[in-house]
Design an enzyme around this catalytic site. Structure first.
Site, PDB file in Angstrom:
ATOM      1  N   HIS A 387      60.530  67.109 103.859  1.00  0.00           N
ATOM      2  CA  HIS A 387      60.424  66.120 102.781  1.00  0.00           C
ATOM      3  C   HIS A 387      61.738  65.351 102.617  1.00  0.00           C
ATOM      4  O   HIS A 387      61.775  64.121 102.653  1.00  0.00           O
ATOM      5  CB  HIS A 387      60.066  66.861 101.478  1.00  0.00           C
ATOM      6  CG  HIS A 387      59.912  65.982 100.277  1.00  0.00           C
ATOM      7  ND1 HIS A 387      58.688  65.601  99.786  1.00  0.00           N
ATOM      8  CD2 HIS A 387      60.825  65.402  99.457  1.00  0.00           C
ATOM      9  CE1 HIS A 387      58.859  64.820  98.725  1.00  0.00           C
ATOM     10  NE2 HIS A 387      60.157  64.693  98.501  1.00  0.00           N
ATOM     11  N   GLU A 388      62.829  66.104 102.460  1.00  0.00           N
ATOM     12  CA  GLU A 388      64.133  65.453 102.219  1.00  0.00           C
ATOM     13  C   GLU A 388      64.611  64.683 103.455  1.00  0.00           C
ATOM     14  O   GLU A 388      65.235  63.636 103.338  1.00  0.00           O
ATOM     15  CB  GLU A 388      65.186  66.491 101.791  1.00  0.00           C
ATOM     16  CG  GLU A 388      64.891  67.199 100.467  1.00  0.00           C
ATOM     17  CD  GLU A 388      64.639  66.262  99.297  1.00  0.00           C
ATOM     18  OE1 GLU A 388      65.071  65.093  99.339  1.00  0.00           O
ATOM     19  OE2 GLU A 388      63.988  66.697  98.325  1.00  0.00           O
ATOM     20  N   HIS A 391      63.051  61.279 103.429  1.00  0.00           N
ATOM     21  CA  HIS A 391      63.842  60.349 102.599  1.00  0.00           C
ATOM     22  C   HIS A 391      65.074  59.870 103.372  1.00  0.00           C
ATOM     23  O   HIS A 391      65.410  58.685 103.384  1.00  0.00           O
ATOM     24  CB  HIS A 391      64.350  61.050 101.329  1.00  0.00           C
ATOM     25  CG  HIS A 391      63.325  61.223 100.261  1.00  0.00           C
ATOM     26  ND1 HIS A 391      62.530  60.187  99.810  1.00  0.00           N
ATOM     27  CD2 HIS A 391      62.977  62.304  99.521  1.00  0.00           C
ATOM     28  CE1 HIS A 391      61.734  60.645  98.847  1.00  0.00           C
ATOM     29  NE2 HIS A 391      61.980  61.917  98.659  1.00  0.00           N
ATOM     30  N   HIS A 394      64.337  57.423 106.128  1.00  0.00           N
ATOM     31  CA  HIS A 394      63.957  56.145 105.498  1.00  0.00           C
ATOM     32  C   HIS A 394      65.237  55.372 105.134  1.00  0.00           C
ATOM     33  O   HIS A 394      65.387  54.194 105.468  1.00  0.00           O
ATOM     34  CB  HIS A 394      63.112  56.427 104.251  1.00  0.00           C
ATOM     35  CG  HIS A 394      62.482  55.213 103.651  1.00  0.00           C
ATOM     36  ND1 HIS A 394      61.744  55.255 102.483  1.00  0.00           N
ATOM     37  CD2 HIS A 394      62.478  53.900 104.020  1.00  0.00           C
ATOM     38  CE1 HIS A 394      61.309  54.040 102.190  1.00  0.00           C
ATOM     39  NE2 HIS A 394      61.749  53.204 103.103  1.00  0.00           N
TER      40      HIS A 394
END
Length: 596
Positions: A387-388, A391, A394
């Site tokens: 998940h992190e 980010h 991105h």
């Protein structure tokens, strides 16, 4: 790692390399002095922002100051998060907070001064060639102009700012400080005090009496405060109505969506598309009832585990390997960046004494992103890692493909990249799993994410919409009104398989998000957009991957809805929600197969 170690004992390979941001404290101090000086210089443009040349020079300096302030702020706070008890970095963090306030004050004249220009002049500046790099900023200003008031009125609204925080502050005090819950029995039959933190643990208990008792006690306690809490929530709605009227918006909902240029259709489509998919949630409730072997499914059964004790032990090294395999569909370039992140000092891995809890991805433009973890060797931590890193990549791709001002993406887009990585990891693990127990555990984990992130958050969003519309029509919001609206929504969403307990009518009273109005729908849209992307990538391959990477590289260079649309996810239509729901349906089908 059974014992929590001191920061000084953390091996280098498990620490992030903040030296990539500032090689020494001396370098940080030099940049701090430079920003102090630049903040004084920005004032020289005041009174001169009436032509393209001055505005361009002012924006360039504004960007320089903002970027350096961000770097200082991020570094100081990440150092502080390594060990919150370290006084050196506590002080540094405070120092950068003061600097941020100082810088914002110094630059606060820029927008109002440009907006005070006549409409025709402002329109001409939007298309001025010198301001081409700032076209979106200028368009935004032109768009905001009808909602900006006179200098005196703006000053008055600014003064009302502190007062407008009152409903949220009062709710926070009641909810976190004054509200005391009775004792309830835990699984061992011991009397323990019910708290916000323990409540979810009780709801996840295998003992149904423990769940029921905690549930009823929680809402009975809120019930005693129903008049006060209804007045507090109603005051927050009144505040939203005041601002939307003062700034000449048609409604409070439109006022909240205007900043990100999100059409009201997006909000309404989400609710309509979720309503269309409610039979799927009802089917999942039926399945829950069957798996729990209960005659009636109650609201306190929603978090009860469906699989007998199942633990997956996954070390950090194994988690990295699995994540690496799971993102294969995103192509070689993405994998290379992920590998660089794993090996290049982006991540602070384990807990240490005084370290900030939780996890996040953060950083400053011009340097690679950073990720803070408190890794435990379990499934949850592996999902947190992917998940992190979603980010982080991105941010990395936005920063390397956009100029500073256009690199920052909105909250509306932020959860897409992280949730997409989770969707790919889940798909990979489900395909690889041969143990029916493990498979059921994974399917339950994923199905509950749909229930809590898409259905529950949309129900919250619908509740907010209804109560604001009632207030806009001049209707009162008593505790009876709020409870009836909330209870009826629960009946609609959970269906006939659920015995909707009357106690749940008080749940509106404990949701802090209702004081940050019209925000929760972004969880549901982000999750749906990510699930839609994942489905397209797994079904189509290369063309979908290219579109998705284009989305990651776009940063904030256009409005969120447009960026997603170009990548193949049109949130102004119900299609992405429907695609996400087809994934939810396949999970339910697989669970039904396993229970035959």
């Amino acid at each position: 790692m059974s014992q929590v170690i001191k920061r000084s004992e953390v091996p280098a390979e498990h620490r992030w390399k903040l030296e990539d941001l500032f090689e020494s404290q001396k370098a940080w101090d030099q940049e701090y002095d430079e920003v102090k000086k630049l903040a004084k210089d920005i004032g020289k443009f005041e009174g001169k922002l009436d032509n393209a040349k001055s505005i361009k020079e002012c924006f360039e300096l504004e960007d320089k100051i903002s970027l350096h302030t961000e770097r200082l702020y991020v570094y100081a706070n990440m150092r502080h998060h390594e060990d919150m008890a370290d006084p050196t970095y506590q002080a540094l963090s405070e120092k950068t907070k003061r600097l941020s306030v100082e810088v914002n004050e110094a630059m606060s004249y820029i927008t109002p001064e440009i907006l005070s220009l006549p409409d025709d002049k402002l329109s001409a500046l939007v298309s001025a060639p010198e301001l081409a790099p700032y076209k979106k900023t200028m368009e935004d200003m032109l768009r905001q102009k009808p909602h900006i008031l006179s200098k005196a009125e703006e000053a008055l609204l600014a003064q009302v700012g502190n007062m407008s925080q009152a409903p949220s502050t009062i709710f926070g005090m009641i909810n976190n400080a004054d509200m005391k819950f009775p004792k309830v029995k835990n699984e061992d039959g011991e009397e323990v005090e019910l708290t916000h933190g323990r409540y979810i643990q009780f709801l996840e208990s295998r003992n149904r009496e423990v769940r029921k008792n905690a549930f009823q006690t929680m809402y009975a306690t809120y019930g005693k405060m129903r008049n006060t809490l209804a007045s507090t929530l109603s005051a927050n709605v009144t505040k939203n109505l005041f601002y939307s009227k003062a700034r000449k918006y048609p409604s409070a909902l439109e006022a909240s969506l205007y900043g990100d240029k999100i059409p009201v259709d997006v909000y309404n489509n989400l609710i309509a598309a979720v309503h269309e998919s409610l039979p799927l949630l009802h089917r999942y409730m039926d399945l829950r009832k069957k798996l729990l072997k209960v005659d009636d499914l109650h609201m306190y059964d929603l978090f009860a585990p469906l699989v007998d004790e199942y633990k997956l032990d996954i070390t950090y090294e194994e988690a990295k390997k699995t994540v690496m395999e799971s993102i294969k569909p995103l192509g070689e370039n993405y994998r290379n960046i992920l590998e660089e992140g794993f090996n290049g000092g982006w991540i602070d891995v384990y807990e240490n004494e005084g370290k900030r809890s939780g996890a996040y991805s953060w950083g400053a433009f011009g340097t690679h992103p950073y990720v803070l973890l408190n890794h435990k060797d379990n499934l949850n931590s592996m999902f947190t890692l992917t998940h992190e890193m979603g980010h982080a990549i991105h941010s990395y791709l936005s920063d390397t493909n956009q100029e500073y001002r256009d690199a920052q993406y909105t909250i509306f887009l932020a959860e897409v990249a992280s949730t997409l990585n989770e969707a790919l990891l889940m798909d990979y693990m489900l395909n690889k799993s041969t143990d029916p127990k493990e498979k059921m555990y994974l399917l339950t984990y994923y199905a509950d994410q749909f229930r809590t992130t898409v259905f529950r958050q949309t129900m919250f969003a619908e509740f907010e919409k209804i109560i604001h519309e009632k207030a806009e029509n001049g209707e009162a919001l008593t505790h009876q009104d709020l409870s009836k609206i909330y209870y009826d929504l629960n009946v609609l969403y959970h269906g006939k398989a659920m015995a909707v307990d009357q106690d749940i009518e008080m749940e509106w009273a404990r949701i802090p998000h209702f004081y940050n109005s019209f925000y929760v729908f972004k969880y549901a849209t982000g999750f749906s957009a990510a699930t839609s992307f994942a489905k397209q990538i797994l079904d189509e391959g290369e063309p979908a991957v290219e579109r998705y990477l284009g989305f990651l590289k776009s940063g904030g260079s256009d409005y969120s809805i447009e960026i997603l649309k170009r990548a193949g996810v049109d949130m102004s239509s119900p299609e992405p929600i429907r695609q996400a729901m087809s994934v939810f349906e396949s999970l339910i089908e697989q669970m039904e197969q396993l229970t035959k």
